[in-house]
Write a protein that holds these residues in place. Sequence first.
Motif, PDB file in Angstrom:
ATOM      1  N   GLU A  83       0.818  -1.213  -0.069  1.00 34.89           N
ATOM      2  CA  GLU A  83      -0.142   0.036   0.039  1.00 34.89           C
ATOM      3  C   GLU A  83       0.994   1.170   0.012  1.00 34.89           C
ATOM      4  N   THR A  85       0.202   5.414   0.285  1.00 34.42           N
ATOM      5  CA  THR A  85      -0.774   6.362   0.805  1.00 34.42           C
ATOM      6  C   THR A  85      -0.285   7.805   0.595  1.00 34.42           C
ATOM      7  N   GLY A 119      -5.642  -1.730  -6.579  1.00 40.53           N
ATOM      8  CA  GLY A 119      -6.841  -0.985  -6.674  1.00 40.53           C
ATOM      9  C   GLY A 119      -6.812   0.388  -5.977  1.00 40.53           C
ATOM     10  N   SER A 121      -8.048   2.815  -2.672  1.00 38.43           N
ATOM     11  CA  SER A 121      -8.972   3.065  -1.523  1.00 38.43           C
ATOM     12  C   SER A 121      -8.996   4.608  -1.210  1.00 38.43           C
ATOM     13  N   GLU A 122     -10.281   5.137  -1.237  1.00 39.27           N
ATOM     14  CA  GLU A 122     -10.101   6.600  -0.671  1.00 39.27           C
ATOM     15  C   GLU A 122     -10.153   6.476   0.695  1.00 39.27           C
ATOM     16  N   GLY A 123      -9.320   7.355   1.338  1.00 40.94           N
ATOM     17  CA  GLY A 123      -9.338   7.411   2.739  1.00 40.94           C
ATOM     18  C   GLY A 123      -9.777   8.727   3.371  1.00 40.94           C
ATOM     19  N   LYS A 128      -5.452   9.081  -0.282  1.00 35.72           N
ATOM     20  CA  LYS A 128      -5.980   7.962  -0.892  1.00 35.72           C
ATOM     21  C   LYS A 128      -4.861   6.809  -0.919  1.00 35.72           C
ATOM     22  N   THR A 129      -4.962   5.558  -1.141  1.00 37.07           N
ATOM     23  CA  THR A 129      -4.364   4.619  -0.910  1.00 37.07           C
ATOM     24  C   THR A 129      -4.416   3.833  -2.255  1.00 37.07           C
ATOM     25  N   TRP A 131      -3.287   0.412  -3.938  1.00 40.58           N
ATOM     26  CA  TRP A 131      -2.627  -0.987  -3.359  1.00 40.58           C
ATOM     27  C   TRP A 131      -2.585  -2.102  -4.459  1.00 40.58           C
TER      28      TRP A 131
END
Length: 156
Positions: A83, A85, A119, A121-123, A128-129, A131
């Motif tokens: 990951e 970020t 993909g 992932s919105e944090g 955002k991450t 991964w």
Amino acid sequence: MNQKTADLVTPVRNFSVQLSSTPRGARLARLLAVEQLRAWGLPLDPARHLVAELSANAATHGRVRGRDFRLTLYVIGSVLRIEVTDTRGNHLPQPRQSPPDAESGRGLLLVEALSDRWGVSEGRFPRKTVWAELRLTPPEPALPGSGDPSSYPQEK
């Protein structure tokens, strides 16, 4: 039926580091990831290429002056999850086809080709991450005649 809880435990290993959003930070991410993978006894490739690409993207496209990016490696069971970020959550990455003579723009195509899954992932804003996951299963044994000379029957 009485089952031991020790049988249900899956070892989880993780490593996380915060680095400057610069080319130097991206290079350090790759070097630190390689050392951590070695310490865990895991194969270096293609993980090192994925770390290099995702970190370079964070330092280039996810860079916000004065903010760092974070590299995290997880091993859960037989999966390595990488990951990265950054703090540019308003710019979500998307793979694109670049002209043949372009010097950049193919990074996510490499991530897609090298990883088993990947993909975004919105944090919590503005993070955002991105991964990528790799299965860490041992290679299948070669079948006789599959091109591996050691798998051919030997004469006595």
